[in-house]
Design a protein around this motif. Structure first.
Motif, PDB file in Angstrom:
ATOM      1  N   LYS A 493      68.344 102.377  14.064  1.00  0.00           N
ATOM      2  CA  LYS A 493      69.214 103.005  13.052  1.00  0.00           C
ATOM      3  C   LYS A 493      68.488 103.069  11.714  1.00  0.00           C
ATOM      4  N   ASP A 494      67.781 101.975  11.383  1.00  0.00           N
ATOM      5  CA  ASP A 494      67.005 101.956  10.140  1.00  0.00           C
ATOM      6  C   ASP A 494      65.980 103.079  10.134  1.00  0.00           C
ATOM      7  N   ILE A 495      65.268 103.219  11.239  1.00  0.00           N
ATOM      8  CA  ILE A 495      64.223 104.252  11.296  1.00  0.00           C
ATOM      9  C   ILE A 495      64.849 105.634  11.156  1.00  0.00           C
ATOM     10  N   CYS A 496      65.975 105.847  11.833  1.00  0.00           N
ATOM     11  CA  CYS A 496      66.635 107.155  11.776  1.00  0.00           C
ATOM     12  C   CYS A 496      67.180 107.456  10.382  1.00  0.00           C
ATOM     13  N   SER A 497      67.488 106.390   9.620  1.00  0.00           N
ATOM     14  CA  SER A 497      68.073 106.677   8.314  1.00  0.00           C
ATOM     15  C   SER A 497      67.045 106.522   7.194  1.00  0.00           C
ATOM     16  N   GLY A 498      65.769 106.483   7.562  1.00  0.00           N
ATOM     17  CA  GLY A 498      64.734 106.507   6.533  1.00  0.00           C
ATOM     18  C   GLY A 498      64.402 105.150   5.954  1.00  0.00           C
ATOM     19  N   ARG A 499      64.849 104.083   6.610  1.00  0.00           N
ATOM     20  CA  ARG A 499      64.533 102.750   6.106  1.00  0.00           C
ATOM     21  C   ARG A 499      63.523 102.032   7.002  1.00  0.00           C
ATOM     22  N   GLY A 500      62.832 102.808   7.860  1.00  0.00           N
ATOM     23  CA  GLY A 500      61.898 102.205   8.800  1.00  0.00           C
ATOM     24  C   GLY A 500      60.670 101.638   8.114  1.00  0.00           C
ATOM     25  N   LYS A 501      60.133 100.551   8.664  1.00  0.00           N
ATOM     26  CA  LYS A 501      58.909  99.945   8.118  1.00  0.00           C
ATOM     27  C   LYS A 501      57.814 100.060   9.181  1.00  0.00           C
ATOM     28  N   PRO A 502      56.545 100.136   8.757  1.00  0.00           N
ATOM     29  CA  PRO A 502      55.458 100.305   9.727  1.00  0.00           C
ATOM     30  C   PRO A 502      55.457  99.233  10.814  1.00  0.00           C
ATOM     31  N   GLU A 503      55.830  97.994  10.465  1.00  0.00           N
ATOM     32  CA  GLU A 503      55.793  96.921  11.464  1.00  0.00           C
ATOM     33  C   GLU A 503      56.940  97.017  12.469  1.00  0.00           C
ATOM     34  N   ASP A 504      57.888  97.918  12.234  1.00  0.00           N
ATOM     35  CA  ASP A 504      59.036  98.040  13.133  1.00  0.00           C
ATOM     36  C   ASP A 504      58.630  98.396  14.564  1.00  0.00           C
ATOM     37  N   MET A 505      57.577  99.193  14.689  1.00  0.00           N
ATOM     38  CA  MET A 505      57.185  99.631  16.032  1.00  0.00           C
ATOM     39  C   MET A 505      56.739  98.461  16.886  1.00  0.00           C
ATOM     40  N   ASP A 506      55.958  97.549  16.286  1.00  0.00           N
ATOM     41  CA  ASP A 506      55.531  96.365  17.035  1.00  0.00           C
ATOM     42  C   ASP A 506      56.724  95.475  17.358  1.00  0.00           C
ATOM     43  N   LEU A 507      57.628  95.385  16.407  1.00  0.00           N
ATOM     44  CA  LEU A 507      58.807  94.553  16.590  1.00  0.00           C
ATOM     45  C   LEU A 507      59.670  95.092  17.742  1.00  0.00           C
ATOM     46  N   LEU A 508      59.830  96.415  17.778  1.00  0.00           N
ATOM     47  CA  LEU A 508      60.598  97.044  18.858  1.00  0.00           C
ATOM     48  C   LEU A 508      59.980  96.695  20.206  1.00  0.00           C
ATOM     49  N   TYR A 509      58.669  96.777  20.244  1.00  0.00           N
ATOM     50  CA  TYR A 509      57.935  96.518  21.470  1.00  0.00           C
ATOM     51  C   TYR A 509      58.149  95.076  21.939  1.00  0.00           C
ATOM     52  N   GLU A 510      58.003  94.157  20.993  1.00  0.00           N
ATOM     53  CA  GLU A 510      58.131  92.740  21.316  1.00  0.00           C
ATOM     54  C   GLU A 510      59.558  92.403  21.767  1.00  0.00           C
TER      55      GLU A 510
END
Lengths: 628, 151
Positions: A493-510
């Protein structure tokens, strides 16, 4: 009556209907047909036949498959090939009666095609068209051709032959045929059905159960409903054969309460099967007795899981049993050995017994025999239910049967397997459809949903959508699933609303791997699949959202703006009038502008702006404020 | 209510494993599951009231508040989603002046979302009572609802 006498009587009725010299009109009136207006078409035919004094048979049948052409009507007039009409309305029905039944004009303009013997100039043979040629109707063998409320129609089309034959075989022999057929569980897991039946037979206990899983909960899948609505006896026959094979005396059908028509069809079929001696005491003169009960499910996706489903029948919360758990075939419903299969698995059993294991395995691949059924939907031309031999490629399904992408769009992804499945990109379109190949690509066969997506579909939003679903449907007993899906959803939701952070992708994966590893049932173990596959194949979209605050598909509201092109706006005022939040200002014949602070990105203005002007555009990333 | 409830419950005395069918039938008779009915179901089946609530609250079908005369279900299936279900829901909410899960003050409409109606080929769609409205645009939604109210 003996089975031969029952057959003779049924054949007589079927023959009279099909070759009795009267025209026959069949209308598909399953749920999908009804939604498209089939009941009004039936009524129109009834009235017209009566008004014109025409002696014709009017038969309501189940789903034929091509939902895009509903309501679908077939007319079989003596001496002619059968004509299939698409998108029929009450008005067209009256026209067809006048032109074709009273006259000799088959009205080619309304026809989808012809089938059966003979040809009609100007109408293609349906089975030679790209949409139908690759299809092989086996589970759907009777759907759309027989009246599902008439047991004689089923019997006349090889119905209950499998049961009659099985009752003359030893239980081990039935298991052997099922094993040799290679049939794998059609609920999506793909466990070999023969091995499950064998385990059911070998399980110790005097009381055993057969359960049919018709709790079709995947958004985007509706084939189980179509099979039940169009051919309920095939499911019953499969269950009765299974009951005989493992030594059970009771069967349950767990069916979604949201499928009222399917439930009515089952009730009726069970009653008829009793009248004909296929259910009840001493079936077909043997000492085998079997009853089937219907259990309307109360709406919980997780109840598609076998242990949750059996607990639900017992009147409890449908939470999957925790590990270590014995197999349902050993400890299932009321803690008794229980054979649980999907609707299509049971529906396949009678034809396997009737026609043999080799016949069944004659199509498909070595490890996935038979056919697969998909609900082909989304941004594809020809939506509908299809049945194809295993091993056909995704490309063949989408471009031949599906007719390509709708509205001239560009293919982006195809999602198979529902919330537990994954999104596959263009580079994997030549993947053959079978349990193992889809698994290797990161998706699953699942229950058969197949949703096609085009360039206007945002893959991050799709992942968010599925997590929204699994987060709600998680039963909550495993912490990694209950909290993990929530955290995954929040990050998306954060990513979709423009609040995404670069480290989010790794976090999603983990997190995805934690949810997978820490959940006891299939729901949790597969919940992260939509995230993992979109990260794997559409990483650039995640990056655009996070780094550039841009939604390339222009779906995510926080990242888009609607703007008016000053060169094109003529001041027609249509957009301003339709804006629900009065964000558009401008006088008649003067250039309008959108106040970005007020705009809620509903897109109504873009829809309203006449095509000849096309003055409104959707852009991403967001613009600050339009200069006026 | 009391009388209708007793008629429904009469055949189920002590039948604990029939809890879900009982809840379904009580809801069909009364429109929802009021507290009094829940207590009565517990007495009839011999189950603790907590168990009756535990089961009822687990399944999406059961509700504890009264419903509107008509139910509007917005489909949020995958096919509807990629064809714009979100906008359909927003427009429905705006037209009715309530959000998902609520009932209008005049008890006319209850607005819900559903995982999938199963009319994926006709997406996006909504269901008003038993009728499916298919291939919708936001504009059509407001027209359909306003049209019903003025009819």
């Amino acid at each position: 009556m003996t089975f031969a006498e029952i057959q003779a009587q049924a054949n007589l009725e079927w023959e009279a209907l099909n070759n009795g010299g009267r025209p026959q009109i069949t209308v598909g009136t399953a749920t999908c047909g009804r939604s498209a207006g089939a009941m009004a078409v039936v009524k129109a035919f009834e009235e017209e036949l009566q008004a014109k004094g025409i002696d014709a048979a009017l038969v309501e049948v189940g789903c034929i498959g091509p939902c895009y052409a509903e309501p679908l009507v077939n007319i079989k007039k003596p001496g002619w090939a059968t004509v299939s009409y698409r998108n029929v309305t009450a008005e067209m029905a009256r026209e067809i009666v006048a032109a074709f039944l009273l006259g000799d004009d088959p009205l080619a303009k309304y026809a989808l095609g012809v089938f059966g013997e003979g040809e009609i100039a100007g109408i293609p043979n349906i089975l030679s068209t790209p949409a139908f040629k690759p299809q092989e109707r086996r589970v759907f063998r009777n759907c759309g051709t027989i009246d599902p409320t008439n047991i004689n129609h089923y019997i006349a089309n090889d119905g209950y032959i499998g049961l009659n034959k099985a009752l003359g075989m030893r239980q081990e022999e039935v298991v052997d045929v099922m094993k040799r057929s290679g049939l794998r569980g059609r609920g999506g897991g793909g466990f070999p059905a023969g091995r499950k039946w064998e385990a059911g037979l070998k399980a110790k206990g005097t009381q055993k159960y057969v359960v049919c899983n018709a709790d079709e909960g995947d958004p985007g899948a509706f084939m189980d409903r179509a099979v039940i609505e169009g051919d309920p006896h095939s499911v019953l026959e499969g269950m009765i054969i299974a009951g005989y094979t493992i030594g059970a005396d009771t069967g349950y059908i767990y069916v979604r309460a949201e499928y009222p028509l399917a439930i009515r069809r089952l009730e009726r079929a069970i009653q008829q099967a009793h009248e004909f001696g296929f259910l009840g005491q001493n079936i077909l003169g043997t000492n085998f007795s079997f009853e089937i009960r219907i259990f309307p499910g109360a709406g919980a996706f997780v109840c598609g899981e076998s242990t949750a489903l059996t607990l639900s029948i017992e009147g409890k919360r449908g939470m999957p049993r925790v590990a270590p758990r014995p197999r349902t075939t050993e400890v299932g419903l009321y803690d008794k050995p229980t054979l649980l299969n999907n609707v299509k698995t049971f529906s396949s059993a009678p034809m396997i017994i009737t026609r043999g294991a080799e016949w069944f395995a004659s199509v498909g691949t070595e490890k996935s025999t038979g056919t697969a059924i998909f609900a082909l939907t989304g941004k594809v031309q020809n939506c509908g239910l299809i049945e194809v031999p295993m091993g056909i490629t995704l490309r063949d399904i989408i471009y031949d049967i599906g007719g390509g992408i709708a509205d001239g769009g560009q293919f982006k992804a195809v999602q198979t397997g529902g919330p537990s499945g994954g999104c596959l990109p263009e580079s994997l379109l030549d993947t053959p459809i079978d349990y193992d190949s889809l698994d290797a690509a990161g998706s699953i066969m699942g229950s058969g949903g197949m949703v096609v997506m085009d360039e206007k579909t945002c893959m991050v939003d799709v992942a968010r959508y599925f997590l929204d679903f699994t987060e709600i449907e998680s039963c909550g007993q495993c912490v990694p699933c209950r909290l993990g899906t929530k955290q995954l959803l929040d990050i998306l939701k954060d990513i979709c609303s423009g609040r995404g952070k670069p480290e989010d992708m790794d976090l999603l994966y983990e997190l995805s791997h934690s949810v997978h590893g820490g959940s006891v049932c299939g729901l949790g173990q597969t919940a992260a699949n939509p995230v993992l596959t979109t990260l794997r194949y559409f990483r650039d979209e995640y990056e655009a959202h996070i780094n550039d605050r841009c939604c390339p598909a222009k779906v995510c509201k926080s990242l888009i703006s609607y703007v008016i092109d000053k060169e094109k706006c003529v001041g027609c005022t249509l957009c301003a009038k339709s804006c629900p939040v009065q964000a558009i200002s401008g006088e008649k014949k003067k250039i309008h502008s959108i106040d970005q602070a007020l705009c809620v990105q509903c897109g109504v203005c873009l829809e309203k702006c006449p095509k000849k002007f096309s003055a409104i555009a959707c852009v991403s990333p967001k613009v600050k404020q339009e200069e006026s | 209510m009391e009388e209708r409830l007793q008629t429904v419950l009469a055949p189920y005395k002590g039948k604990r494993d029939m809890l879900i069918p009982i809840l379904q039938q009580v809801q069909a008779a009364l429109g929802y599951l009021p507290d009094d009915a829940m207590a009565e179901i517990a007495r009839t089946t011999g189950l603790p009231e907590s168990r009756v609530y535990a089961v009822a609250s687990f399944y999406a079908q059961f509700r504890f508040t009264p419903r509107g005369k008509h139910t509007i279900m917005v489909c949020r299936g995958t096919a509807c989603h990629v064809r714009g279900a979100e906008k359909i829901l927003e427009e429905t909410e705006r037209t009715l002046g309530i959000v998902e899960g609520e009932t209008t003050k005049d008890l006319e409409y209850t607005l819900e979302t559903v995982a999938c109606i199963g009319c994926c080929a006709l997406a996006p769609c909504i269901m008003i009572d038993e009728d499916v409205e298919a291939k919708l645009t936001p504009k059509m939604v407001s027209e359909i609802i306003t049209g019903r109210n003025t009819a």
